[in-house]
Design a protein around this motif. Structure first.
Motif, PDB file in Angstrom:
ATOM      1  N   GLU A  44       0.829  -1.215   0.000  1.00  0.00           N
ATOM      2  CA  GLU A  44       0.000   0.000   0.000  1.00  0.00           C
ATOM      3  C   GLU A  44       0.860   1.260   0.000  1.00  0.00           C
ATOM      4  N   ILE A  45       1.847   1.316   0.907  1.00  0.00           N
ATOM      5  CA  ILE A  45       2.589   2.575   1.062  1.00  0.00           C
ATOM      6  C   ILE A  45       4.007   2.501   0.482  1.00  0.00           C
ATOM      7  N   GLY A  46       4.401   1.339   0.013  1.00  0.00           N
ATOM      8  CA  GLY A  46       5.673   1.213  -0.694  1.00  0.00           C
ATOM      9  C   GLY A  46       6.925   1.168   0.175  1.00  0.00           C
ATOM     10  N   ASN A  47       6.747   1.161   1.506  1.00  0.00           N
ATOM     11  CA  ASN A  47       7.939   1.088   2.366  1.00  0.00           C
ATOM     12  C   ASN A  47       8.751  -0.171   2.066  1.00  0.00           C
ATOM     13  N   ILE A  48      10.077  -0.005   2.070  1.00  0.00           N
ATOM     14  CA  ILE A  48      10.964  -1.169   1.941  1.00  0.00           C
ATOM     15  C   ILE A  48      11.563  -1.402   3.330  1.00  0.00           C
ATOM     16  N   TYR A  49      11.436  -2.605   3.834  1.00  0.00           N
ATOM     17  CA  TYR A  49      11.865  -2.896   5.214  1.00  0.00           C
ATOM     18  C   TYR A  49      13.303  -3.438   5.251  1.00  0.00           C
ATOM     19  N   PRO A  50      14.003  -3.191   6.341  1.00  0.00           N
ATOM     20  CA  PRO A  50      15.415  -3.615   6.440  1.00  0.00           C
ATOM     21  C   PRO A  50      15.532  -5.108   6.754  1.00  0.00           C
ATOM     22  N   ILE A  51      15.255  -5.907   5.757  1.00  0.00           N
ATOM     23  CA  ILE A  51      15.177  -7.362   5.941  1.00  0.00           C
ATOM     24  C   ILE A  51      16.505  -7.958   6.431  1.00  0.00           C
ATOM     25  N   GLN A  52      17.581  -7.392   5.935  1.00  0.00           N
ATOM     26  CA  GLN A  52      18.897  -7.892   6.349  1.00  0.00           C
ATOM     27  C   GLN A  52      19.086  -7.717   7.864  1.00  0.00           C
ATOM     28  N   GLU A  53      18.671  -6.550   8.370  1.00  0.00           N
ATOM     29  CA  GLU A  53      18.799  -6.262   9.809  1.00  0.00           C
ATOM     30  C   GLU A  53      17.843  -7.146  10.608  1.00  0.00           C
ATOM     31  N   VAL A  54      16.629  -7.274  10.117  1.00  0.00           N
ATOM     32  CA  VAL A  54      15.631  -8.102  10.810  1.00  0.00           C
ATOM     33  C   VAL A  54      16.128  -9.556  10.857  1.00  0.00           C
ATOM     34  N   GLY A  55      16.667 -10.016   9.728  1.00  0.00           N
ATOM     35  CA  GLY A  55      17.176 -11.387   9.648  1.00  0.00           C
ATOM     36  C   GLY A  55      18.321 -11.630  10.626  1.00  0.00           C
ATOM     37  N   LYS A  56      19.164 -10.605  10.793  1.00  0.00           N
ATOM     38  CA  LYS A  56      20.292 -10.738  11.743  1.00  0.00           C
ATOM     39  C   LYS A  56      19.766 -10.952  13.155  1.00  0.00           C
ATOM     40  N   ILE A  57      18.733 -10.162  13.505  1.00  0.00           N
ATOM     41  CA  ILE A  57      18.146 -10.280  14.858  1.00  0.00           C
ATOM     42  C   ILE A  57      17.501 -11.668  15.007  1.00  0.00           C
ATOM     43  N   ALA A  58      16.752 -12.070  13.979  1.00  0.00           N
ATOM     44  CA  ALA A  58      16.086 -13.387  14.039  1.00  0.00           C
ATOM     45  C   ALA A  58      17.116 -14.504  14.231  1.00  0.00           C
ATOM     46  N   GLN A  59      18.218 -14.400  13.510  1.00  0.00           N
ATOM     47  CA  GLN A  59      19.255 -15.438  13.618  1.00  0.00           C
ATOM     48  C   GLN A  59      19.904 -15.435  14.998  1.00  0.00           C
ATOM     49  N   LYS A  60      20.133 -14.222  15.526  1.00  0.00           N
ATOM     50  CA  LYS A  60      20.779 -14.094  16.840  1.00  0.00           C
ATOM     51  C   LYS A  60      19.982 -14.851  17.904  1.00  0.00           C
TER      52      LYS A  60
END
Ligand SMILES: Cc1ncc(COP(=O)(O)O)c(C=O)c1O
Length: 280
Positions: A165-181
């Motif tokens: 809807e709003i076109g935001n691009i999310y910081p998937i790399q950063e989110v993935g790092k946290i998820a992995q941690k």
């Protein structure tokens, strides 16, 4: 320039590509071959029709995997992102329901309904609790909150790559790092991102990635769920045990070929764009 038919002059200019895109003519032409000539069942590999279909499916998995930097063995074909998301969310929660621990899913509150409604359906059945991740007034994600929520223990984290809807691009790399941690399985609905911006499934700590063909000049009713090696999901469709038993049902060969070809073309054209930009 996309080789679609030039619209009739009476057609209004189309500006809704987040909703859907036209099928690229090159994709449609290849699909036609698998609908009318090489129409075999990809599971009937005891004759040449089945063989050709099976080879086309394997080739499509390679094209999908290349675009998002995954292994082709990690690609499960589905009827679209809605099914992929349902398989990832329901499949991972149902896989854990025997553990008798409290199951909790954290979601970006502005995910597509395919994510939100699936999570709330599980919550309604008492199978999982749903937590909203914090966002600001522009829909930007608070990564400190993601870290806090992951540190407290989660069964699944859902953050989309780009908002429809709003076109935001999310910081998937950063989110993935946290998820992995914190060793949290991470579902990324990448329907609006794949083929448009680079995605690196292997390196970004994504566990499940949802793709939709009709968002990248492929056909409607075709998509994929990319599942990281070593992660288990409960199937939500039962039948002939296709695709390692994870998604039963005769493979939609032409749709799969369409998705694969759309991915191949997007990779090619994204590389050309990058090359063109580097010349400026
Ligand atoms: C972000 C997002 N996720 C999921 C979907 C659902 O995709 P599909 O139409 O392939 O089921 C869409 C399509 O509208 C979408 O924009």
């Amino acid at each position: 320039m996309l080789p679609t038919d030039t619209p009739n002059q009476n057609y209004p200019i189309y500006l809704d590509c987040h909703s859907t895109t036209p099928v690229d003519k090159r994709v449609a032409e290849l699909m036609l071959h698998y609908m009318t000539k090489a129409f075999g069942n990809a599971s009937s590999i005891d004759h040449s029709y089945g063989d050709e279909a099976e080879q086309a499916v394997s080739q499509a998995a390679i094209h999908v995997a290349k675009l998002i930097r995954a292994s082709s063995k990690e690609v499960i074909f589905t009827s679209g992102a809605t099914e992929s998301i349902n398989l990832a969310i329901q499949g991972s929660i149902l896989e854990k329901t025997t553990n008798k621990t409290r199951l909790c899913i954290a979601v970006l509150p502005i995910e597509h309904k395919a994510v939100l409604d699936t999570c709330y359906a599980l919550a309604k059945k008492g199978l999982a609790e749903v937590i909203n991740l914090q966002i600001d007034s522009k829909g930007r994600l608070d990564l400190d909150h993601v870290e806090k929520v992951c540190a407290s223990g989660l069964s699944l984290l859902c953050v989309m790559a780009a908002n429809n809807e709003i076109g935001n691009i999310y910081p998937i790399q950063e989110v993935g790092k946290i998820a992995q941690k914190y060793n949290i399985p991470f579902l990324c609905d990448a329907s609006q991102a794949v083929g448009k911006i680079p995605i690196n499934f292997e390196e970004w700590g994504i566990t499940y990635l949802a793709i939709s063909a009709h968002k990248l000049y492929g056909p409607k009713g075709s998509g994929a769920l990319v599942v990281r090696k070593g992660y288990q999901l409960n199937p939500i469709l039962f039948g002939g045990g296709h695709q390692k038993g994870l998604r039963s049902g005769t493979l939609n060969v032409s749709g799969i070929v369409g998705l694969g070809e759309a991915c191949r073309l997007r990779l090619l054209e994204m590389e050309e764009d990058e090359w063109a930009i580097s010349l400026i």
